[in-house]
Enzyme design. Structure first.
Site, PDB file in Angstrom:
ATOM      1  N   TYR A  85       0.823  -1.209   0.000  1.00 31.90           N
ATOM      2  CA  TYR A  85       0.000   0.000   0.000  1.00 31.90           C
ATOM      3  C   TYR A  85       0.860   1.264   0.000  1.00 31.90           C
ATOM      4  O   TYR A  85       2.066   1.206   0.210  1.00 31.90           O
ATOM      5  CB  TYR A  85      -0.930  -0.010   1.189  1.00 31.90           C
TER       6      TYR A  85
ATOM      7  N   SER B  45       8.291   1.153   7.540  1.00 37.10           N
ATOM      8  CA  SER B  45       8.098   0.442   6.278  1.00 37.10           C
ATOM      9  C   SER B  45       6.826  -0.371   6.342  1.00 37.10           C
ATOM     10  O   SER B  45       6.362  -0.723   7.421  1.00 37.10           O
ATOM     11  CB  SER B  45       9.280  -0.482   6.004  1.00 37.10           C
ATOM     12  N   LYS B  46       6.291  -0.625   5.160  1.00 41.32           N
ATOM     13  CA  LYS B  46       5.040  -1.363   5.129  1.00 41.32           C
ATOM     14  C   LYS B  46       5.215  -2.755   5.722  1.00 41.32           C
ATOM     15  O   LYS B  46       4.368  -3.266   6.409  1.00 41.32           O
ATOM     16  CB  LYS B  46       4.479  -1.455   3.707  1.00 41.32           C
ATOM     17  N   ARG B  47       6.401  -3.336   5.451  1.00 42.47           N
ATOM     18  CA  ARG B  47       6.573  -4.707   5.906  1.00 42.47           C
ATOM     19  C   ARG B  47       6.661  -4.826   7.422  1.00 42.47           C
ATOM     20  O   ARG B  47       6.089  -5.716   8.007  1.00 42.47           O
ATOM     21  CB  ARG B  47       7.793  -5.340   5.255  1.00 42.47           C
TER      22      ARG B  47
ATOM     23  N   GLY C 192       3.083  -2.606   9.301  1.00 41.32           N
ATOM     24  CA  GLY C 192       1.678  -2.945   9.071  1.00 41.32           C
ATOM     25  C   GLY C 192       0.827  -1.755   8.711  1.00 41.32           C
ATOM     26  O   GLY C 192       1.323  -0.695   8.324  1.00 41.32           O
TER      27      GLY C 192
END
Ligand code: GLU
Length: 493
Positions: free
Chosen positions: A15, A246-248, A251
């Site tokens: 995202y 970060s997205k990882r 979340g």
């Protein structure tokens, strides 16, 4: 002056997150400030990790934030022929060469160099192969990669970073890096430069995490005979533990969509984001779009990383208190009809919308929003804490129920009594309802607060809110009288 052309080139592998949105915003601001162009480029060369859902998410997120772009979206994969062509050009001009060293051989050399504490970079074995040697190896079917031939110069490659000043790296420090893999696929480092040249990008505003690439990319621009763009590397956004957001690892709480779903206003988020890594040089924190476009400069992007304080936030939102404060500010000060349109969507989603709010009851609708917005934090509050204004089916919260109702059993008779007196008023306005309420409290020889707090709890379900006497006329006599007359169940349930 050449046209300002900037780009936002996300890799569609997740995202749109806070960090990406901030990059997009800064590029957008620079484009708008200079009457330039913002190009949206989807860097989808990593086929395994790129998804359509992510592309849609990025486009939706940008649109919601109001960051409009002028060209694109272009898709990097549509230009692979360009990338290959550029690699060919570099081979032909002698800026690159084919390297036939196998992975095993390279790994072995690397291990030996490590053990001997020597330079682990590529040793240049294939750098000076003759055309005959190359043909011979190709005839034997030995696969090759293409490496960039870093000039054998003393001195440094340098570029002028608008934020960080002159950045340099010794030529001798850069190994002959791979630009095309043995399967014929150009590496991202090259594709990115080729696309920026094709899109005539004048300024590259991106995170400092990309700086490891920049000096090598400068060499590529030079070798391809293109003008090197202006670079401005932004600090990173970290969490409280100083870990890169970060997205990882973080979340949904770092996704733009999350804030949208929680009822944040897009410009409040932009205003918050710009201050995560840029400052105007004054105390001003609240900026309209136009003010920000005018105030924005690349030189004022900060050099140090910023912290997205989302864990320390108000437990209700679990986010940065400053972001909440920004959102409250905009909710409370924005044009009331614009707010009306946004709250309408919330009410529709909760089945609380009444079409008269658009015509007969429009004044009532807007006046109600204006009254209740002063204590709200997000758009969601209008349908949760504000539900009693739009529906008779609302929850009485446990805390005020206990404190303001159950603690005073006599309210069971006092509140209906108050309801009856209010019913007799012909002018149901703030002064009158206050007079009647205070008179009854005096007659009963109780503190007016007992009646007022009890009334607030029954009428709105909430512990706090706008001035109670201002609420009554907004709810209207019928609703007030009906609600005050129907409280037995609160004691029985
Ligand atoms: N595609 C890269 C990313 O998503 C951007 C690279 C760049 O800005 O040059 O991080």
């Amino acid at each position: 002056m050449t046209e300002v052309r900037v780009r936002f080139p996300p890799s569609p592998t997740g995202y749109l997150h806070i960090g990406g949105a901030r990059t997009a915003l800064l590029n957008w601001l620079w484009a708008r400030k200079n009457n330039g162009k913002l190009i949206l480029r989807i860097e989808d060369t990593d086929a395994e990790r790129s998804t359509n859902a992510s592309i849609e998410g990025i486009i939706d997120g940008m649109t919601w934030l109001g960051l409009d772009w002028d060209e694109g979206p272009y898709f990097q994969t549509e230009f692979s022929e360009n990338h290959i062509q550029a690699a060919r050009q570099l081979l032909e001009s002698g800026h690159a060469y084919k390297c036939f060293c196998t992975k095993e051989k390279l790994d072995k050399k690397r291990a030996a160099a490590l053990a001997a504490r020597q330079d682990v970079r590529y040793d240049g074995t294939c750098r000076n192969l003759s055309p005959e040697q190359i043909l011979e190896k190709e005839a034997q079917g030995i696969p090759s990669v293409i490496r960039f031939k870093v000039p054998e110069k003393t001195g440094v490659v340098s570029y002028d970073d608008k934020v960080l000043g002159t950045i340099e790296r010794a030529y001798s420090d850069i190994e002959d890096f791979v630009i095309v893999r043995s399967n014929g696929k150009p590496l991202y480092l090259l594709c990115n430069v080729v696309d920026d040249i094709r899109d005539r990008i004048s300024h590259i505003i991106r995170g400092q995490d990309h700086m490891t690439n920049t000096t090598r990319q400068v060499l590529l621009y030079q070798a391809l005979g293109a003008q090197v763009p202006v670079f401005a590397h932004m600090p990173l956004t970290l969490d409280l533990q100083k870990k890169k957001i970060s997205k990882r690892s973080h979340g949904e709480i770092v996704s733009v969509q999350f804030y949208r779903e929680k009822g944040f206003l897009p410009w409040a988020l932009c205003n918050f984001l710009v201050l995560l890594g840029w400052n105007p040089g004054t105390d001003q924190e609240i900026f309209s779009r136009q003010e920000l476009i005018e105030a924005f400069t690349l030189e004022r992007i900060s050099k140090v990383n910023s912290i997205f304080n989302y864990q320390k936030g108000n437990a209700k939102f679990f986010t940065d208190p400053k972001l909440i404060a920004m959102n409250e500010h905009y909710l409370r000060t924005m044009d009331i009809s614009r707010l009306g349109a946004l709250v309408k969507k919330e009410l529709i989603a909760e089945n609380l919308w009444d079409k008269t709010y658009d015509d007969d009851k429009r004044d009532w609708y807007l006046a109600t929003l204006d009254l209740i917005r002063d204590r709200f934090h997000t758009l969601k509050d209008f349908t949760s804490a504000g539900r009693a204004y739009f529906s008779d089916d609302y929850e009485i919260q446990a805390k005020p129920l206990k404190k303001n109702i159950l603690k005073h059993p006599d309210l069971k008779t006092w509140l209906p009594m108050l309801g009856k007196r209010l019913a007799k008023l012909t002018d149901f306005n703030e002064e009158e309802v206050e007079r009647v309420s205070r008179e009854l409290a005096a007659e009963l020889e109780i503190k007016p607060g007992i009646l007022i707090n009890g009334m607030r709890t029954v009428l709105t379900g909430q512990l706090a809110g706008p001035s109670m006497f201002a609420i009554l006329p907004v709810l209207g006599k019928d609703k007030v009288v009906a609600r005050l007359g129907n409280i037995d169940h609160l004691y029985n349930d």
